[in-house]
Design an enzyme around this catalytic site. Sequence first.
Site, PDB file in Angstrom:
ATOM      1  N   ASP A 126      38.068  47.990  42.234  1.00 13.42           N
ATOM      2  CA  ASP A 126      38.212  46.537  42.085  1.00 13.42           C
ATOM      3  C   ASP A 126      36.924  45.818  42.518  1.00 13.42           C
ATOM      4  O   ASP A 126      36.043  46.406  43.185  1.00 13.42           O
ATOM      5  CB  ASP A 126      39.395  46.075  42.960  1.00 13.42           C
ATOM      6  CG  ASP A 126      40.102  44.851  42.404  1.00 13.42           C
ATOM      7  OD1 ASP A 126      39.509  44.147  41.564  1.00 13.42           O
ATOM      8  OD2 ASP A 126      41.241  44.585  42.842  1.00 13.42           O
TER       9      ASP A 126
ATOM     10  N   ASP B 148      44.642  39.951  35.437  1.00 14.10           N
ATOM     11  CA  ASP B 148      45.726  39.928  36.425  1.00 14.10           C
ATOM     12  C   ASP B 148      46.948  39.214  35.874  1.00 14.10           C
ATOM     13  O   ASP B 148      48.014  39.236  36.486  1.00 14.10           O
ATOM     14  CB  ASP B 148      45.261  39.207  37.703  1.00 14.10           C
ATOM     15  CG  ASP B 148      44.554  40.159  38.649  1.00 14.10           C
ATOM     16  OD1 ASP B 148      44.490  41.362  38.348  1.00 14.10           O
ATOM     17  OD2 ASP B 148      44.059  39.695  39.696  1.00 14.10           O
TER      18      ASP B 148
HETATM   19  C1  DGJ Z   1      42.895  42.193  42.045  1.00 13.19           C
HETATM   20  C2  DGJ Z   1      43.446  43.187  41.054  1.00 13.19           C
HETATM   21  O1  DGJ Z   1      43.202  42.779  39.751  1.00 13.19           O
HETATM   22  C3  DGJ Z   1      44.938  43.352  41.346  1.00 13.19           C
HETATM   23  O2  DGJ Z   1      45.526  44.178  40.364  1.00 13.19           O
HETATM   24  C4  DGJ Z   1      45.079  43.936  42.716  1.00 13.19           C
HETATM   25  O3  DGJ Z   1      44.513  45.219  42.743  1.00 13.19           O
HETATM   26  C5  DGJ Z   1      44.419  43.031  43.752  1.00 13.19           C
HETATM   27  N1  DGJ Z   1      43.065  42.721  43.392  1.00 13.19           N
HETATM   28  C6  DGJ Z   1      44.440  43.683  45.108  1.00 13.19           C
HETATM   29  O4  DGJ Z   1      43.755  42.979  46.050  1.00 13.19           O
END
Ligand code: DGJ
Length: 731
Positions: free
Chosen positions: A474, A544
């Site tokens: 991430d 997301d």
């Molecule tokens: C952003 C990601 O896109 C989410 O799926 C998740 O992993 C969060 N970060 C976790 O902090």
Amino acid sequence: MKHLTWFIVFITTAALAFQGSGGTTRAPQRVFRLDGGEVTYVVGVNDSGQLQMIYWGKRLPASQEFTTPKSGQSLSSFDMSSNTTPQEFTGWGEGLYVEPDLKITFPDGNRDLVLKYAYHTTSRDELDVVMKDISREIYVKVQYHIDPTTGIVRRSAEVSNRTGTPFTIEQVASGTYHLPRATNYQLHYVTGRWAGEWDLQQQPIHGGKTVLESRRGTTGSQNNPWIMINHASDHDEDQGDVWFAALGWSGSWQIAIVQDAVKGVRVTAGPNAFDFSYYLKNGETFQTPYFYGGFSDRGVGGASRLLHRFEVDSLLPHAPHPKLRPVLYNSWEATTFNVDETGQMALAEKAADIGVERFVMDDGWFGRRNSDHAGLGDWTVNPTKFPHGLKPLIDKVHSLHMDFGLWVEPEMVNPDSDLYRKHPEWVLNFKGRPRTEGRNQLVLNLAREDVHDYVLQVLDKLLNDNDIAFLKWDYNRNWSEPGSPAAPAEQQKNVYVNFTRSYYDILQKLREKHPNLEIESCSGGGSRVDLGVMHLTDEVWPSDNTDAYDRLLLQEGFTYAYTPAVMMAWVTESPTWVNQRSLSLDYRFLSAMQGSLGVGANLNKWTQEDFAAARKMIETYKSIRETVQRGDLYRLMSPREGEQSVTESVSRDGKQAVTFAFLHSSSQLYPFPRIYLRGLDENATYTLRVAHGTMRDDTPQQATGGYWMHHGIDVELRGDLQAAMFILDRQ
Ligand code: DGJ
């Protein structure tokens, strides 16, 4: 003396090419032709020694000859020839006002750069043309490769400093693609933001410059480094000439689309020139990112299919045979930071029960990570949440016949972490200035060797100590204060390039050390998706936003440039956190099954009926995933254009076609529009299997490809937010 050497090389290669061509007088040594798939790309050295575009488009007969190109006429004293000649790679000099490919400041303040042909080397699919400044020892190797199957051209350039002193590159591109004069070109690109990525835009190309860019340090979702251009009159999914280009670079980038004085279109791309420079010492070379360009005469749909094919067969880490994406479960939306051994084990059992193949524990497992305020940088297992380390959970996951994946965000640090307390100097910052936080975190300066080594070592150890098959990597903020106080003043801005190179190097080294490891590129959603990172990762997280209706739009935008083979899509809760929209479990599954399926819902809340439905959906998905992930995608009805959305995927062997249909809401008794399939064999017989939903009752069970494509099929969809899925199997 060196000049003499280049001259001799030129004469020699020219003579060889001349003999090889049968001795005509068309000076073939000055024309270079690349053929691949259904595409021909021809460049030549013009009468001024510049490298010039001759042709890029539909493949021409091998017997077609080309004459040495002539440089463009000066239009007036305001637009000298350098601005009207479609040069493949330009230095900033000779009165150039269009976007340069290379701009240099020399230590003496001189900034004039005029590149002329020096020599070239060719092999079947490759061409390198070396250009040299008219007086200084600066060499630019303009590099071409054409993919033999798709005809996608890969451009790049290598700048060599042999001047005896350092110089500063102020702007550099991988090269320029050219389209000939036309008045009705239309540009397609995407814009976006967090939870709203992949928003398709189209606009006519007018005089002047359009710049798509990221100034953020990484790719970003505000624009994505991809474009398509077609003729406005041809706007059709499956018809008309389309040129497309995409930059393989995960740092700050720009693509400039310029309509020049003679209405020719130039597309130049490379690292973003804003706040950019690169200090190149004598003896050093600067290699640009790859800039891919392609052509299809089968509309924007055909262009997307070509790109998908290229990504799967030539770009992904295991190309041409990347593994199909396993069905995964991810804990994020269920547990957020509240992960622990018992809770994750319980979720794993439920995930295995519905047929999940990979269990991924998301954020919260390390350091003092109980919220987004602390812990990033401390990549050791939290002893309260996992008193016995990760092993018991991983063993449990394995015993349930799934592999194990883990979330990491290695380029970031929370100020509230042991790492930051020990190394506050490791973050991007300007000396003595405030450090702007995003999500309570700062960006580690990966361009520093010690930071690179730390990140690599910490991840390597994590992978050595634990049986981890998959990392969800991430990256949850963009840069601010992009200073590197430890670097000399003149090299401060090298960070833009060196950070990204260091990131790529870590990915590469981890893959070498752990050959079975798979990695997902996630950046708070789809903020780091490009052809550069796709070469080093196995899948990407497009957004997301997991609202299954919003996803139809996002996924459509995504597939213009990128293959469903890497497009992760999860089934999550209803009502969705994004819009508070309620959607049936079936709808959520069918939306996610258009890509690489995952489940991200809180399984603890599911009923027995939910489990039964999910089991069935996942089983169906496994029977069609090769078609969805490898096949040809046809966007039959766009969610942007009305109430409906329909996609069809046809397997590579042509034996299976899978169609997903979605209705937003019906009104006034209108039936769902008839669906006309594409890509089938006209004469073959296909049997219909309805996996979800109902077809009109006069629908045949078997019919020819011609029938399904020309007569079409009627789906009975009525109400709000309804979905159907059917499969055609060739007999
Ligand atoms: C952003 C990601 O896109 C989410 O799926 C998740 O992993 C969060 N970060 C976790 O902090």
